[in-house]
Design a protein around this motif. Structure first.
Motif, mmCIF file in Angstrom:
data_model
loop_
_atom_site.group_PDB
_atom_site.id
_atom_site.type_symbol
_atom_site.label_atom_id
_atom_site.label_comp_id
_atom_site.label_asym_id
_atom_site.label_seq_id
_atom_site.Cartn_x
_atom_site.Cartn_y
_atom_site.Cartn_z
ATOM 1 N N THR A 96 0.467 -0.887 0.051
ATOM 2 C CA THR A 96 0.182 0.029 0.183
ATOM 3 C C THR A 96 0.994 1.617 0.285
ATOM 4 N N ALA A 97 0.395 2.387 -0.737
ATOM 5 C CA ALA A 97 1.209 3.419 -1.300
ATOM 6 C C ALA A 97 0.101 4.105 -0.654
ATOM 7 N N VAL A 98 0.183 5.681 0.014
ATOM 8 C CA VAL A 98 -0.115 6.926 0.042
ATOM 9 C C VAL A 98 0.691 8.574 -0.135
ATOM 10 N N CYS A 99 -0.099 8.758 -1.344
ATOM 11 C CA CYS A 99 0.172 10.409 -1.784
ATOM 12 C C CYS A 99 -0.479 11.470 -1.432
ATOM 13 N N VAL A 100 0.066 12.136 -1.171
ATOM 14 C CA VAL A 100 -0.384 13.862 -0.562
ATOM 15 C C VAL A 100 -0.042 14.516 -1.336
ATOM 16 N N TYR A 101 -0.759 15.453 -1.709
ATOM 17 C CA TYR A 101 -0.717 16.550 -2.371
ATOM 18 C C TYR A 101 -0.733 17.799 -1.549
#
Length: 706
Positions: free
Chosen positions: A543-548
């Motif tokens: 799982t990966a989380v990318c935050v702008y």
């Protein structure tokens, strides 16, 4: 086989100071051939024997060395490097080799079609041995002298390695029976010995060979099992007809051998000029400057200055060297900006790149042996070429590569290279889930294409369409060039002119020049994407989380990412720190980030009081901003009275997630950034969420959610 040991050690302190440390640390170890250490009976005044202080070193090596023999029979090499930021030691104990045991009869390199053609390879190998055996001594001497010359050049300009790498490599060298003064130059060739070469060739015979074949498709019956891993294998004599083929190949003449077999030609890439233009530089450049900018090319120049100064603050030994080392190595990077508007054009560009690299493999062998290196890569903005090495022959290699890009035959090995690329794409889809995450991130957050899209385009690409693609690719472009090293403006302009002369391209208009772009997510949005792995036997998940958080040039955004990634950090504390931080300088922001990271991490592990003082001192010594801003940061880092709520994370920000089903439709409905991508990937867990735009990726195993 009796074991033996060697211990290279590198420390900031001088060699004289490290001798007692080495003796005390290694006292209990014992060489099997050495008697009991005299320290166990009656300690004497000469417990350590100095073997040599004179080692053959390169001109760029400013370390000092000493080889000593300890009373227990162990040999140690001590290295003093006052510039090292860490100490390192490596103990190498030799106990033999797996290949010495009859249960491990050899090593094999398995290829897809190797099982069907391996006897053809064996025959070609013995044909090449026949070529070596009939080669005149003058040819052998020429090859030897070329290799010796390049070995001397590479050694003379060898850069210092890290302490860890140095000790690991030297510990192997210390096992070799060579003069101790050669420990750092063990790979140099010294004397041409034709009799030793002849003796080696005489041992390579058809009646003195062991052939090992490894393949999934072998159907033979196994009659043995090796004792370490339980691998089954069989050992059988070579059949008489195959021995006859090997003997025929071994005695082949020039008329009977494969025409492509030949000795290496004279290497024209070996450098002969090592002088550099030692132009006085008052202040070394910290960033490149533009020396040419027009519609066709933009050339950047960065002059590299090497300067070393050695001093030892722990004893009376002082090593001072104020002169500069002007290393005759350069690096040139060329970005051929050309739009790749579709998955088909991207796949063609990748295939064209692989074909050029394949064409360069054989005729650039001499360049790699002469200390030159090159890489042709595929960027989202076009092709990217890197050429580095000794500047005497670097322009010649650059010209050779450019001509290959323009004129190489794309049809001869097209089917082979295309099959290799097809297999590479398929292998990417079978990698571990965590390795695939970055590909998903680029696909979902930028204008990149995913591997299945590129795979779908491969069957329709032919040699003819690739040739036409090359013509269009090289006929119109914009070149971004970086020249780094000991070259001046005239040299940089000459390299740029060479690129323009060989390709003769038309200028690419500025609006058409591709840039790195990313999707801009609207505030308050959250997207989730799931995918099923193509390898059903893989039970792992990722799982990966990318935050702008905004543009990457915004230092507040950069700092907030580092803070959020810290354990037990909460949104309230982050907001408090950010309010007091209003730094405009990037270096200041980076320095403050490191201090804040250390302080928050120490607080999370219950060691806040001690590390807060350390952080306070670090902030003051850095002088990274105005006095008032430093005071705000120190105040923010001081321990505060609270009820323990600072360790709580925000459980949910109330945003309803949107599941991405159609990636093309999802990307078409959002805007792109006009410049470099602003995304920063962090190692956050799901327990930390910010009221910003987020996207979650869930590559999962077939039929199972991650």
């Amino acid at each position: 086989m009796e074991p033996w040991a060697s211990v290279p050690t590198m420390l900031r302190e001088c060699a004289q100071q490290t001798e007692p440390w080495s003796e005390s640390l290694l006292r209990e170890l014992r060489s099997p051939e050495a008697p009991l250490a005299p320290t166990e009976a009656a300690p004497g005044p000469n417990k350590v024997t100095l073997m040599t202080e004179t080692l053959e070193v390169s001109s760029l090596d400013d370390r000092s060395y000493r080889v000593i023999l300890l009373p227990n029979g162990l040999e140690a090499l001590l290295a003093h490097d006052p510039d090292a930021d860490m100490a390192s030691a490596s103990l190498n104990v030799g106990v033999g080799s797996f290949s010495d045991d009859p249960d491990m009869p050899g090593v094999a390199h398995a290829l897809k079609h190797g099982l069907k053609n391996y006897w053809e390879i064996v025959v070609i190998f013995f044909q090449y041995l026949s070529l070596l055996r009939e080669a005149p001594a003058t040819a052998q001497a020429r090859i030897f002298e070329e290799r010796k010359r390049m070995g001397d050049i590479n050694f003379n300009f060898e850069k210092k390695s890290s302490p860890e790498q140095f000790t690991r490599e030297v510990s192997d060298c210390m096992q070799q029976p060579v003069p101790r003064s050669w420990l750092l130059s063990i790979n140099k060739l010294r004397n041409f010995d034709p009799e030793a070469i002849r003796s080696c060739l005489d041992s390579l015979r058809p009646d003195n060979v062991l052939i090992t074949v490894v393949s999934r498709n072998i159907t033979d019956k196994w009659d043995r099992k090796e004792r370490w891993c339980g691998t089954e294998y069989s050992l059988a004599p070579i059949s008489p007809d195959k021995i006859t083929k090997m003997r025929t190949a071994f005695s082949a003449t020039a008329r009977d051998r494969m025409a492509a077999l030949r000795l290496p030609p004279s290497n024209g890439f070996i450098p002969a000029k090592f002088e550099v233009k030692k132009t006085p530089i008052a202040v070394p450049a910290v960033a490149p400057r533009i020396v040419r900018s027009d519609d066709l090319a933009r050339t950047w120049l960065l002059v590299c200055l090497y300067k070393y100064k050695r001093t030892c603050t722990t004893c009376d030994h002082v090593f001072k060297k104020d002169d500069s080392f002007w290393v005759p190595r350069d690096h040139v990077t060329v970005l051929f900006r050309d739009p790749l508007p579709s998955a088909a054009s991207t796949a063609k560009a990748r295939l064209f790149r692989d074909l050029v690299n394949d064409a360069l493999a054989e005729d650039s062998y001499g360049a790699t042996q002469a200390g030159l290196d090159y890489k042709l890569l595929l960027d989202r903005r076009g092709l990217e070429l890197h050429v580095s090495g000794y500047h005497d022959k670097l322009p010649a290699l650059l010209e050779h590569i450019l001509i290959r890009m323009r004129d190489s035959d794309l049809e001869g090995r097209f089917a082979i290279v295309k099959e290799q690329l097809n297999r590479h794409y398929h292998n990417l889809l079978l990698e571990e889930p965590y390795r695939q995450l970055d590909g998903f991130r680029r696909w979902l957050t930028t204008d990149n294409y995913h591997v299945p899209e590129l795979l779908a385009e491969l069957p329709g690409i032919t040699a003819e369409t690739t040739t036409e693609f090359r013509r269009k690719l090289l006929s119109q472009m914009h070149m971004e060039i970086l020249v780094h090293g000991n070259l001046d403006e005239q040299d940089a302009s000459t390299l740029t002119d060479a690129l323009q002369t060989i390709f003769k391209p038309r200028a690419l208009e500025k609006p058409q020049r591709p840039t790195l772009r990313s999707i801009v997510f609207p505030p308050g949005s959250k997207y989730l994407f799931e995918d099923v792995l193509q390898e059903p036997g893989n039970v792992d998940h990722a799982t990966a989380v990318c935050v702008y958080v905004g543009n990457w040039k915004d230092h507040r955004a950069t700092l907030s990412i580092h803070l959020v990634a810290q354990p037990r950090s909460d949104a309230g504390r982050i907001s408090e720190l950010l309010k007091g931080l209003d730094l405009e300088d990037e270096a200041a922001t980076r320095a403050a980030t490191e201090v804040l990271q250390a302080a928050l991490s120490a607080e999370a592990h219950g060691d806040g009081a001690q590390d807060t003082e350390r952080a306070r001192a670090s902030l003051l010594s850095l002088a990274i901003a105005e006095e008032g801003k430093v005071a705000v940061l120190i105040e923010a880092l001081l321990p505060k009275e609270h009820d323990g709520s600072s360790a709580q994370s925000v459980p949910n920000n109330g945003i309803t997630p949107v599941f991405i089903k159609d990636v093309h439709g999802f990307k078409a409905g959002l805007q792109y950034t006009p410049a470099t991508e602003p995304f920063k990937q962090s190692g956050m867990n799901h327990g930390i969420q910010m009221d910003l735009s987020t996207i979650d990726f869930f590559p999962r195993q077939r039929g199972k959610m991650s």
